[in-house]
Write a protein that holds these residues in place. Structure first.
Motif, short mmCIF file in Angstrom:
data_model
loop_
_atom_site.label_atom_id
_atom_site.label_comp_id
_atom_site.label_asym_id
_atom_site.label_seq_id
_atom_site.Cartn_x
_atom_site.Cartn_y
_atom_site.Cartn_z
N MET A 109 0.83 -1.21 0.00
CA MET A 109 0.00 0.00 0.00
C MET A 109 0.87 1.26 0.00
O MET A 109 0.63 2.20 -0.77
N ARG A 110 1.89 1.27 0.86
CA ARG A 110 2.76 2.44 0.94
C ARG A 110 3.47 2.67 -0.39
O ARG A 110 3.59 3.82 -0.86
N ALA A 111 3.95 1.59 -1.01
CA ALA A 111 4.65 1.71 -2.28
C ALA A 111 3.72 2.26 -3.36
O ALA A 111 4.10 3.16 -4.11
N GLY A 112 2.53 1.72 -3.44
CA GLY A 112 1.58 2.21 -4.43
C GLY A 112 1.30 3.69 -4.25
O GLY A 112 1.23 4.45 -5.23
N GLY A 113 1.16 4.11 -3.00
CA GLY A 113 0.90 5.51 -2.72
C GLY A 113 2.08 6.41 -3.03
O GLY A 113 1.91 7.61 -3.31
N ALA A 114 3.28 5.84 -3.01
CA ALA A 114 4.49 6.62 -3.29
C ALA A 114 4.91 6.55 -4.75
O ALA A 114 5.96 7.07 -5.13
N GLY A 115 4.10 5.87 -5.58
CA GLY A 115 4.43 5.77 -6.99
C GLY A 115 5.50 4.74 -7.30
O GLY A 115 6.14 4.80 -8.34
N ILE A 116 5.69 3.78 -6.38
CA ILE A 116 6.68 2.72 -6.57
C ILE A 116 5.96 1.47 -7.06
O ILE A 116 5.13 0.92 -6.35
N PRO A 117 6.23 1.00 -8.27
CA PRO A 117 5.45 -0.10 -8.85
C PRO A 117 5.72 -1.45 -8.22
O PRO A 117 4.90 -2.37 -8.32
N GLY A 118 6.87 -1.62 -7.56
CA GLY A 118 7.17 -2.92 -6.96
C GLY A 118 8.43 -2.83 -6.11
O GLY A 118 9.18 -1.85 -6.17
N PHE A 119 8.65 -3.86 -5.29
CA PHE A 119 9.83 -3.90 -4.43
C PHE A 119 10.16 -5.37 -4.15
O PHE A 119 9.32 -6.26 -4.28
N TYR A 120 11.39 -5.60 -3.74
CA TYR A 120 11.83 -6.96 -3.40
C TYR A 120 11.87 -7.14 -1.89
O TYR A 120 12.28 -6.24 -1.16
N THR A 121 11.44 -8.31 -1.44
CA THR A 121 11.45 -8.63 -0.02
C THR A 121 11.83 -10.09 0.20
O THR A 121 11.55 -10.94 -0.65
N LYS A 122 12.45 -10.38 1.34
CA LYS A 122 12.78 -11.76 1.68
C LYS A 122 11.58 -12.49 2.27
O LYS A 122 11.55 -13.73 2.30
#
Length: 232
Positions: A109-122
């Protein structure tokens, strides 16, 4: 400046709802949920919803109301243990379910709101969570790609807000609500108290007004999800 203050939940949602839409909902269990807006969504009859929320409330309260009326097609959630109807619909194939770890869902949710289309996580590597997702190795560790969430509508509940849409949450309600508020194409907030513009300390505003398009004052039941007492 356009007037953001609406008389009730139904008017605040007017023109925003349509079949097949996506909704991001704030709250944790029954704490900090936008209960007036959920009821108005149920009463609207809109259907085939995809809902992003930590949980689905209980059988007769919160998002559980939308499950009762079978208006939800898919839930993207972290925890579903308090809702028997949720479990029944999922096991019978009536409801799609995408499990997300709580931190991952909040970050999506935070990424979408910040205009970040995706992120990597363990988180979720080597489990069912990782199935079908892109993997990448960083410094010898495997990570999976999670997509940011941008919902057609975000619904949140705050403690206080002014008529411009600046919001302050209280205690446990300050979990998924701030992230959900940022990731909606349109965000509607219900609050316990409307205060005059300028009365909120700018340093203590959790959601700035730029993220909020509509706001209303609601009446809240604040139901206790699990009441635990000790014998006298």
């Amino acid at each position: 400046m356009a007037n953001k203050l609406y008389e009730n939940a139904a008017s605040a949602l007017d023109g925003l709802l349509f079949d097949g839409m996506t909704i991001a909902a704030g709250g944790f269990g029954l704490c900090g949920i936008p209960e007036n807006l959920i009821t108005a969504i149920r009463d609207s009859g809109v259907k085939d919803l995809t809902v992003y929320s930590n949980n689905a409330g209980v059988d007769d309260f919160g998002l559980g109301l939308l499950l009762q009326t079978k208006q939800v097609k898919k839930m993207v959630s972290s925890y579903v243990g308090e809702n028997a109807e949720f479990m029944r619909q999922y096991l019978s194939g009536e409801l799609e379910l995408e499990f997300n770890p709580q931190g991952t869902l909040a970050e999506r949710m935070r990424a979408g709101g910040a205009g970040i289309p995706g992120f990597y996580t363990k988180t979720g590597v080597g489990t069912l969570i990782a199935e079908g997702k892109e993997e990448k190795v960083f410094d010898g560790e495997t990570y999976i790609l999670e997509r940011g969430i941008v919902a057609d509508l975000a619904i949140v509940k705050a403690w206080k807000g002014d008529d411009h849409g600046n919001l302050v949450y209280r205690k446990t309600a300050r979990n998924f609500n701030p992230m959900a508020a940022t990731c909606g194409k349109v965000t509607v907030a219900e609050v316990e108290e409307i205060v005059p513009l300028g009365s909120l300390d700018p340093d203590n505003i959790h959601t700035p007004s730029v993220f909020v398009q509509r706001i209303l004052k609601g009446e809240h039941e604040k139901r206790i999800e699990q009441r635990t007492i000790r014998e006298a």
